[in-house]
Design a protein around this motif. Structure first.
Motif, PDB file in Angstrom:
ATOM      1  N   ALA A  37       0.799  -1.221   0.000  1.00 15.94           N
ATOM      2  CA  ALA A  37       0.000   0.000   0.000  1.00 15.94           C
ATOM      3  C   ALA A  37       0.833   1.273   0.000  1.00 15.94           C
ATOM      4  O   ALA A  37       0.578   2.183  -0.787  1.00 15.94           O
ATOM      5  CB  ALA A  37      -0.955   0.001   1.194  1.00 15.94           C
ATOM      6  N   ARG A  38       1.824   1.347   0.868  1.00 16.04           N
ATOM      7  CA  ARG A  38       2.590   2.604   0.951  1.00 16.04           C
ATOM      8  C   ARG A  38       3.242   2.957  -0.370  1.00 16.04           C
ATOM      9  O   ARG A  38       3.216   4.096  -0.805  1.00 16.04           O
ATOM     10  CB  ARG A  38       3.635   2.524   2.061  1.00 16.04           C
ATOM     11  N   PHE A  39       3.824   1.985  -1.043  1.00 22.12           N
ATOM     12  CA  PHE A  39       4.528   2.258  -2.293  1.00 22.12           C
ATOM     13  C   PHE A  39       3.554   2.606  -3.418  1.00 22.12           C
ATOM     14  O   PHE A  39       3.676   3.643  -4.062  1.00 22.12           O
ATOM     15  CB  PHE A  39       5.399   1.061  -2.683  1.00 22.12           C
ATOM     16  N   HIS A  40       2.578   1.749  -3.669  1.00 20.98           N
ATOM     17  CA  HIS A  40       1.666   1.956  -4.798  1.00 20.98           C
ATOM     18  C   HIS A  40       0.768   3.174  -4.594  1.00 20.98           C
ATOM     19  O   HIS A  40       0.576   3.965  -5.517  1.00 20.98           O
ATOM     20  CB  HIS A  40       0.820   0.714  -5.054  1.00 20.98           C
ATOM     21  N   TYR A  41       0.233   3.318  -3.412  1.00 21.69           N
ATOM     22  CA  TYR A  41      -0.621   4.470  -3.131  1.00 21.69           C
ATOM     23  C   TYR A  41       0.162   5.763  -3.331  1.00 21.69           C
ATOM     24  O   TYR A  41      -0.291   6.683  -4.019  1.00 21.69           O
ATOM     25  CB  TYR A  41      -1.152   4.395  -1.690  1.00 21.69           C
ATOM     26  N   ALA A  42       1.342   5.848  -2.748  1.00 18.11           N
ATOM     27  CA  ALA A  42       2.140   7.075  -2.815  1.00 18.11           C
ATOM     28  C   ALA A  42       2.576   7.383  -4.245  1.00 18.11           C
ATOM     29  O   ALA A  42       2.536   8.545  -4.665  1.00 18.11           O
ATOM     30  CB  ALA A  42       3.351   6.978  -1.891  1.00 18.11           C
ATOM     31  N   THR A  43       2.976   6.375  -4.991  1.00 16.71           N
ATOM     32  CA  THR A  43       3.400   6.614  -6.378  1.00 16.71           C
ATOM     33  C   THR A  43       2.290   7.298  -7.160  1.00 16.71           C
ATOM     34  O   THR A  43       2.498   8.345  -7.777  1.00 16.71           O
ATOM     35  CB  THR A  43       3.780   5.291  -7.073  1.00 16.71           C
ATOM     36  N   HIS A  44       1.103   6.725  -7.127  1.00 12.64           N
ATOM     37  CA  HIS A  44       0.006   7.281  -7.922  1.00 12.64           C
ATOM     38  C   HIS A  44      -0.523   8.593  -7.340  1.00 12.64           C
ATOM     39  O   HIS A  44      -0.962   9.467  -8.095  1.00 12.64           O
ATOM     40  CB  HIS A  44      -1.090   6.240  -8.102  1.00 12.64           C
ATOM     41  N   LEU A  45      -0.445   8.746  -6.028  1.00  7.02           N
ATOM     42  CA  LEU A  45      -0.828  10.024  -5.421  1.00  7.02           C
ATOM     43  C   LEU A  45       0.117  11.127  -5.899  1.00  7.02           C
ATOM     44  O   LEU A  45      -0.332  12.181  -6.374  1.00  7.02           O
ATOM     45  CB  LEU A  45      -0.792   9.943  -3.899  1.00  7.02           C
ATOM     46  N   PHE A  46       1.414  10.906  -5.788  1.00  7.43           N
ATOM     47  CA  PHE A  46       2.386  11.936  -6.176  1.00  7.43           C
ATOM     48  C   PHE A  46       2.299  12.261  -7.664  1.00  7.43           C
ATOM     49  O   PHE A  46       2.333  13.423  -8.058  1.00  7.43           O
ATOM     50  CB  PHE A  46       3.810  11.507  -5.826  1.00  7.43           C
ATOM     51  N   SER A 106       5.104   2.613 -15.818  1.00 10.51           N
ATOM     52  CA  SER A 106       6.472   3.141 -15.847  1.00 10.51           C
ATOM     53  C   SER A 106       6.853   3.921 -14.598  1.00 10.51           C
ATOM     54  O   SER A 106       8.026   3.938 -14.216  1.00 10.51           O
ATOM     55  CB  SER A 106       6.655   4.043 -17.067  1.00 10.51           C
ATOM     56  N   THR A 107       5.889   4.557 -13.963  1.00  9.60           N
ATOM     57  CA  THR A 107       6.221   5.393 -12.794  1.00  9.60           C
ATOM     58  C   THR A 107       6.812   4.589 -11.651  1.00  9.60           C
ATOM     59  O   THR A 107       7.514   5.148 -10.802  1.00  9.60           O
ATOM     60  CB  THR A 107       4.980   6.155 -12.288  1.00  9.60           C
ATOM     61  N   HIS A 108       6.576   3.292 -11.628  1.00 11.00           N
ATOM     62  CA  HIS A 108       7.125   2.463 -10.553  1.00 11.00           C
ATOM     63  C   HIS A 108       8.620   2.206 -10.717  1.00 11.00           C
ATOM     64  O   HIS A 108       9.261   1.737  -9.784  1.00 11.00           O
ATOM     65  CB  HIS A 108       6.388   1.119 -10.498  1.00 11.00           C
ATOM     66  N   PHE A 109       9.166   2.499 -11.893  1.00 12.18           N
ATOM     67  CA  PHE A 109      10.548   2.158 -12.176  1.00 12.18           C
ATOM     68  C   PHE A 109      11.464   3.371 -12.289  1.00 12.18           C
ATOM     69  O   PHE A 109      12.579   3.259 -12.783  1.00 12.18           O
ATOM     70  CB  PHE A 109      10.616   1.308 -13.453  1.00 12.18           C
ATOM     71  N   VAL A 110      11.014   4.505 -11.829  1.00  8.41           N
ATOM     72  CA  VAL A 110      11.822   5.725 -11.853  1.00  8.41           C
ATOM     73  C   VAL A 110      12.920   5.603 -10.781  1.00  8.41           C
ATOM     74  O   VAL A 110      12.633   5.158  -9.661  1.00  8.41           O
ATOM     75  CB  VAL A 110      10.927   6.958 -11.573  1.00  8.41           C
ATOM     76  N   PRO A 111      14.147   5.977 -11.103  1.00  5.17           N
ATOM     77  CA  PRO A 111      15.194   5.935 -10.080  1.00  5.17           C
ATOM     78  C   PRO A 111      14.798   6.778  -8.869  1.00  5.17           C
ATOM     79  O   PRO A 111      14.294   7.884  -9.004  1.00  5.17           O
ATOM     80  CB  PRO A 111      16.415   6.540 -10.785  1.00  5.17           C
ATOM     81  N   GLY A 112      15.008   6.218  -7.715  1.00  3.96           N
ATOM     82  CA  GLY A 112      14.648   6.911  -6.484  1.00  3.96           C
ATOM     83  C   GLY A 112      13.219   6.645  -6.050  1.00  3.96           C
ATOM     84  O   GLY A 112      12.808   7.028  -4.968  1.00  3.96           O
ATOM     85  N   ARG A 113      12.465   6.037  -6.936  1.00  4.88           N
ATOM     86  CA  ARG A 113      11.076   5.636  -6.689  1.00  4.88           C
ATOM     87  C   ARG A 113      10.266   6.755  -6.033  1.00  4.88           C
ATOM     88  O   ARG A 113      10.169   7.838  -6.588  1.00  4.88           O
ATOM     89  CB  ARG A 113      11.061   4.331  -5.901  1.00  4.88           C
ATOM     90  N   ASN A 114       9.662   6.509  -4.892  1.00  2.28           N
ATOM     91  CA  ASN A 114       8.755   7.500  -4.319  1.00  2.28           C
ATOM     92  C   ASN A 114       9.460   8.748  -3.797  1.00  2.28           C
ATOM     93  O   ASN A 114       8.835   9.805  -3.706  1.00  2.28           O
ATOM     94  CB  ASN A 114       7.884   6.880  -3.237  1.00  2.28           C
TER      95      ASN A 114
END
Length: 145
Positions: A37-46, A106-114
């Motif tokens: 949840a923390r990773f996926h939720y935050a990625t799409h929120l940001f 693709s947003t999940h694979f950006v360097p530095g991630r969230n």
């Protein structure tokens, strides 16, 4: 007496919109239980909120005033960015074409991630705040006309 109720009514409406935005985001976070949840939720929120802030900045600059309902825009951006996860919950696997939803895959694979997306979000929030700070006040705009 009615003049005093006007500002109070406006403040209560703002608080209601804030509460609604917070409740929607809590529901969205809870929808990711069991899916990191923390990773996926935050990625799409940001990503969604950043996109919304860029659009809000352009709209505010072009119209010469802040956008209405400023908390609704980032929530809608978040919903758009996470839409493939709604499809996933319905049994539709993730595919590359889903990147049309603000780079959903693709947003999940950006360097530095969230951390990277948090910095992008802070940058777009700062840009929006600069835009609205530089807008003429309603009094100034009224005097020009």
């Amino acid at each position: 007496m009615s003049a005093a109720r006007g500002p109070l009514s406006a403040i209560l409406r703002i608080c209601a919109w804030c509460l609604l935005a917070v409740l929607v985001e809590i529901a969205l976070y809870l929808s990711y239980r069991g899916h990191d949840a923390r990773f996926h939720y935050a990625t799409h929120l940001f990503v969604g909120a950043s996109t919304a802030l860029v659009i809000m900045s352009v709209v505010a600059w072009r119209r010469g005033r802040a956008v209405p309902y400023p908390l609704v825009w980032p929530v809608l951006g978040h919903l758009f960015a996470m839409f493939p996860d709604v499809l996933f919950s319905a049994g539709i696997a993730h595919y590359r074409w889903m990147d049309v939803f603000l780079g959903h895959i693709s947003t999940h694979f950006v360097p530095g991630r969230n951390l990277t997306w948090a910095l992008v979000f802070l940058g777009t929030l700062g840009a929006y705040l600069v835009v609205i700070a530089r807008l003429p006040s309603p009094r100034t705009a009224a005097r020009r006309q």
